[in-house]
Structures are given as structure tokens and as C-alpha cells.
Write a protein that holds these residues in place. Structure first.
Motif, mmCIF file in Angstrom:
data_model
loop_
_atom_site.group_PDB
_atom_site.id
_atom_site.type_symbol
_atom_site.label_atom_id
_atom_site.label_comp_id
_atom_site.label_asym_id
_atom_site.label_seq_id
_atom_site.Cartn_x
_atom_site.Cartn_y
_atom_site.Cartn_z
ATOM 1 N N GLU A 9 0.836 -1.209 0.000
ATOM 2 C CA GLU A 9 0.000 0.000 0.000
ATOM 3 C C GLU A 9 0.868 1.257 0.000
ATOM 4 N N VAL A 10 1.955 1.220 0.753
ATOM 5 C CA VAL A 10 2.869 2.359 0.803
ATOM 6 C C VAL A 10 3.586 2.534 -0.538
ATOM 7 N N ALA A 11 3.965 1.426 -1.154
ATOM 8 C CA ALA A 11 4.594 1.490 -2.474
ATOM 9 C C ALA A 11 3.659 2.145 -3.478
ATOM 10 N N ASP A 12 2.383 1.796 -3.405
ATOM 11 C CA ASP A 12 1.398 2.390 -4.305
ATOM 12 C C ASP A 12 1.261 3.883 -4.049
ATOM 13 N N ARG A 13 1.262 4.283 -2.803
ATOM 14 C CA ARG A 13 1.113 5.707 -2.473
ATOM 15 C C ARG A 13 2.342 6.509 -2.900
ATOM 16 N N LEU A 14 3.512 5.952 -2.664
ATOM 17 C CA LEU A 14 4.734 6.661 -3.046
ATOM 18 C C LEU A 14 4.798 6.896 -4.549
ATOM 19 N N SER A 15 4.368 5.933 -5.322
ATOM 20 C CA SER A 15 4.492 6.010 -6.776
ATOM 21 C C SER A 15 3.232 6.519 -7.473
ATOM 22 N N ALA A 16 2.216 6.922 -6.700
ATOM 23 C CA ALA A 16 0.956 7.383 -7.281
ATOM 24 C C ALA A 16 1.149 8.685 -8.050
ATOM 25 N N THR A 17 0.288 8.914 -9.034
ATOM 26 C CA THR A 17 0.331 10.131 -9.840
ATOM 27 C C THR A 17 -0.872 11.010 -9.512
ATOM 28 N N PRO A 18 -0.793 12.311 -9.791
ATOM 29 C CA PRO A 18 -1.870 13.234 -9.434
ATOM 30 C C PRO A 18 -3.221 12.808 -9.999
ATOM 31 N N GLY A 19 -4.252 13.039 -9.186
ATOM 32 C CA GLY A 19 -5.614 12.764 -9.619
ATOM 33 C C GLY A 19 -6.184 11.483 -9.066
ATOM 34 N N GLY A 20 -5.342 10.590 -8.593
ATOM 35 C CA GLY A 20 -5.816 9.316 -8.074
ATOM 36 C C GLY A 20 -6.201 9.396 -6.606
ATOM 37 N N ARG A 21 -6.981 8.428 -6.168
ATOM 38 C CA ARG A 21 -7.472 8.409 -4.786
ATOM 39 C C ARG A 21 -6.350 8.259 -3.772
ATOM 40 N N GLY B 17 -0.671 30.043 -10.591
ATOM 41 C CA GLY B 17 -1.348 29.441 -11.739
ATOM 42 C C GLY B 17 -2.183 28.235 -11.371
ATOM 43 N N ILE B 18 -2.739 28.227 -10.159
ATOM 44 C CA ILE B 18 -3.524 27.089 -9.671
ATOM 45 C C ILE B 18 -4.951 27.535 -9.385
ATOM 46 N N ASP B 19 -5.919 26.755 -9.808
ATOM 47 C CA ASP B 19 -7.322 27.039 -9.559
ATOM 48 C C ASP B 19 -7.605 26.929 -8.057
ATOM 49 N N PRO B 20 -8.073 27.983 -7.400
ATOM 50 C CA PRO B 20 -8.346 27.928 -5.959
ATOM 51 C C PRO B 20 -9.394 26.886 -5.581
ATOM 52 N N ALA B 21 -10.226 26.471 -6.554
ATOM 53 C CA ALA B 21 -11.251 25.468 -6.276
ATOM 54 C C ALA B 21 -10.730 24.050 -6.433
ATOM 55 N N ALA B 22 -9.487 23.905 -6.873
ATOM 56 C CA ALA B 22 -8.895 22.571 -7.027
ATOM 57 C C ALA B 22 -8.608 21.966 -5.655
ATOM 58 N N ARG B 23 -8.349 20.669 -5.657
ATOM 59 C CA ARG B 23 -7.964 19.979 -4.421
ATOM 60 C C ARG B 23 -6.524 19.502 -4.520
ATOM 61 N N GLY B 24 -5.923 19.242 -3.375
ATOM 62 C CA GLY B 24 -4.503 18.919 -3.332
ATOM 63 C C GLY B 24 -4.109 17.736 -4.182
ATOM 64 N N GLU B 25 -4.993 16.742 -4.292
ATOM 65 C CA GLU B 25 -4.628 15.524 -5.021
ATOM 66 C C GLU B 25 -4.530 15.725 -6.528
ATOM 67 N N THR B 26 -4.886 16.923 -7.014
ATOM 68 C CA THR B 26 -4.774 17.189 -8.456
ATOM 69 C C THR B 26 -3.459 17.854 -8.839
ATOM 70 N N LEU B 27 -2.667 18.250 -7.861
ATOM 71 C CA LEU B 27 -1.431 18.985 -8.135
ATOM 72 C C LEU B 27 -0.212 18.078 -8.119
#
Length: 293
Positions: free
Chosen positions: A165-177, A271-281
């Protein structure tokens, strides 16, 4: 890294399940959850880890938590210097004896440092490591990894085994859960990717979870200032952005910026949308945000 692991030198007698249990009994070792101790007893697995790291003769490899020496012996087959950091004084004391017994021609290539990897500093090590290759204790894997990457900029390549699970989190890309703080912070140092999966059956005692390999190749030239102050500023923003994942960045960063209005101003400046969430950056976006005034 001038020479590949592919050829190998095969001088070390690697440990199998029986050898691991014999050594544990001889040294009075009882694996503890507190220290996250699960010892690898499969020779093919440790060879695979070394191969995935791509280390060669001219590397100085830092190994964290060598335990009974399974991975250490495989590394010594390939590199000329292994610095093993072990928090357990009993294991640290016996590791040189195990290497001398099973790989006498390679024993002088090992240095054991009895220390907590979460607190080790560059000055504590006999040489500047060029690679980190380790089966990290699962209970402190991410803090240890980030500490060592920050403390030891000489590390160019990292290959670590951690909880799947940690390996998946470390290597995850923006936008994912599962994209979050570990993903962004690991990406601050270099390119992160999943490098394989490891089953439970290769460990003693067998853990309750699967394991995964993660590789990090540090940026040859950092795209941002590689200073402690810069990293602290960026990580502060990252922590704030993910403290309440459901909130927009405008709301989540209001405390960090001083107010929601100031957070919005700085987000727009970056240059970031204030309505965006952290997981998209991505990491670069957090860096831009941290650098705003």
C-alpha cells in the motif's frame, strides 16, 4: 554506475529459510513488530532487489535494517562497499560475523553503523552513499526514506521494499485516490516508480500484507533549490493541502496563508485554480505555490 549487477560475482553464500532460522536461534533473535522486523529468506528475492537497483562496483550502498544479512550478502556480491545501518545492537554486532562466515573474501567491504536510521546524519557514515537499497521497516518506512533522501544528497538511486500500500502511495500520480503527501514529497527528490511486487512467503515471520518495490532516481539537476529551507517551505504547504482532503485548496490553505483570501491570491499567482484539491497537483505545482509571496 559503471558495472551492472547482471553478471554478478556469486562469491557470497546467500541465506535460505533454514539458515535464517539457525542464525536467529544462534543470536537469540526474536523478530519484533516494534522494530518492523520481517527477515527475507529467499535468495532469488534479494537477487531481484539488487538487480532492480542497478547498482555496480563503484557504488557505495546504504542498507537500512540489514537484519540477519540476507540482502547484505547479495549486495556484497555486486558492489565494493556496503554501509549497513542497524538499530538493533544484537543484529548489528553479529552481522560482520555472518558475512565473514558466508562471504570471507567480501567481508572487508562491509561497514556496520549501529544507529537509528531516522536520526542518522551524513557525518555518522564512513562514506557518502551513492545508492540506498533496503528492506525498510514497514512501521517507519516513509519517514526513514524521506529523511535519508534529504540528509544524503549523494544518493542518486533508491530501491526500497515497503508495504504494498505504501509502495502504491509513493508512486501514485496526481488525480488518483491514493495520491497524497508521500507521493508529492518523494517526487520532490526525483522520479518515482513502482518496481515490482513481493509476496509474503519470502519472509520470516510472514507478514500479514504484501510488499512492493519502489525506485527513486534523483534528479541529475534539481529543478528547484535543493536547500533545507526550500524543502521545509514546500513540505509545509503539502501537509496543509492534504490535512483535509475534501476541502478546496482555497479553504485547506487558509491557515497556512493566513486567510482564505490570501490563499486564493497565492494560488492564482502560482497558476492554480483555488477550487482545485490537493490531489490534483503535481510536486512542481506545490513548489510554485510555496515560492509565492
Amino acid at each position: 554506475m559503471s558495472e551492472s549487477v547482471v553478471a554478478g560475482r556469486g562469491q557470497a553464500a546467500l541465506l535460505g529459510p533454514a539458515e535464517v532460522r539457525v542464525l536467529a536461534e544462534r543470536f537469540g533473535v526474536r523478530p519484533t513488530k516494534q522494530l518492523g522486523q520481517n527477515f527475507v529468506h529467499d535468495a532469488n528475492t534479494v537477487r531481484r532487489i539488487v538487480a532492480a537497483a542497478g547498482v555496480g562496483r563503484d557504488d557505495v550502498v546504504l542498507e537500512v535494517g540489514p537484519g540477519l544479512g540476507s540482502l547484505t550478502l547479495a549486495l556484497l556480491d555486486v558492489v565494493d562497499s556496503v554501509v549497513a545501518v542497524e538499530i538493533d545492537p544484537n543484529l548489528a554486532a553479529h552481522l560482520p560475523d555472518t558475512v565473514a562466515d558466508r562471504a570471507p573474501e567480501l567481508a572487508d567491504r562491509l561497514t556496520v553503523v549501529g544507529a537509528d536510521a531516522l536520526r542518522v546524519r551524513a557525518a555518522d557514515l564512513p562514506a557518502r552513499p551513492t545508492a540506498l537499497v533496503a528492506n525498510l521497516p514497514y512501521n517507519v518506512a516513509v519517514p526513514v526514506l524521506l529523511h535519508l533522501l534529504a540528509e544524503l544528497p549523494s544518493i542518486r538511486t533508491t530501491l526500497v521494499m515497503v508495504q504494498a500500500e505504501v509502495a502504491d502511495r509513493l508512486s501514485a500520480t496526481p488525480g488518483g485516490r491514493i495520491y497524497g503527501v508521500p507521493s508529492v514529497k518523494a517526487g520532490y527528490f526525483g522520479a518515482v516508480k513502482r518496481a515490482g511486487s513481493i509476496g509474503r512467503q519470502v519472509f520470516w515471520p510472514a507478514p500479514q500484507i504484501e510488499s512492493g518495490l519502489v525506485r527513486i532516481d534523483r534528479f541529475a539537476e534539481s529543478p528547484w533549490p535543493a536547500t533545507e529551507e526550500h524543502r521545509r517551505r514546500v513540505f509545509e504547504v503539502v501537509d496543509a493541502a492534504f490535512a483535509q482532503r475534501r476541502k478546496t485548496l482555497r479553504a485547506a490553505l487558509s491557515g497556512w496563508a493566513g486567510s482564505a483570501a490570501e490563499a486564493e491570491r497565492r494560488l492564482r499567482l502560482a497558476g492554480i485554480d483555488p477550487a482545485a484539491r490537493g490531489e490534483t497537483l503535481d510536486t512542481a505545482a506545490f513548489v510554485r505555490l510555496a515560492e509565492t509571496d
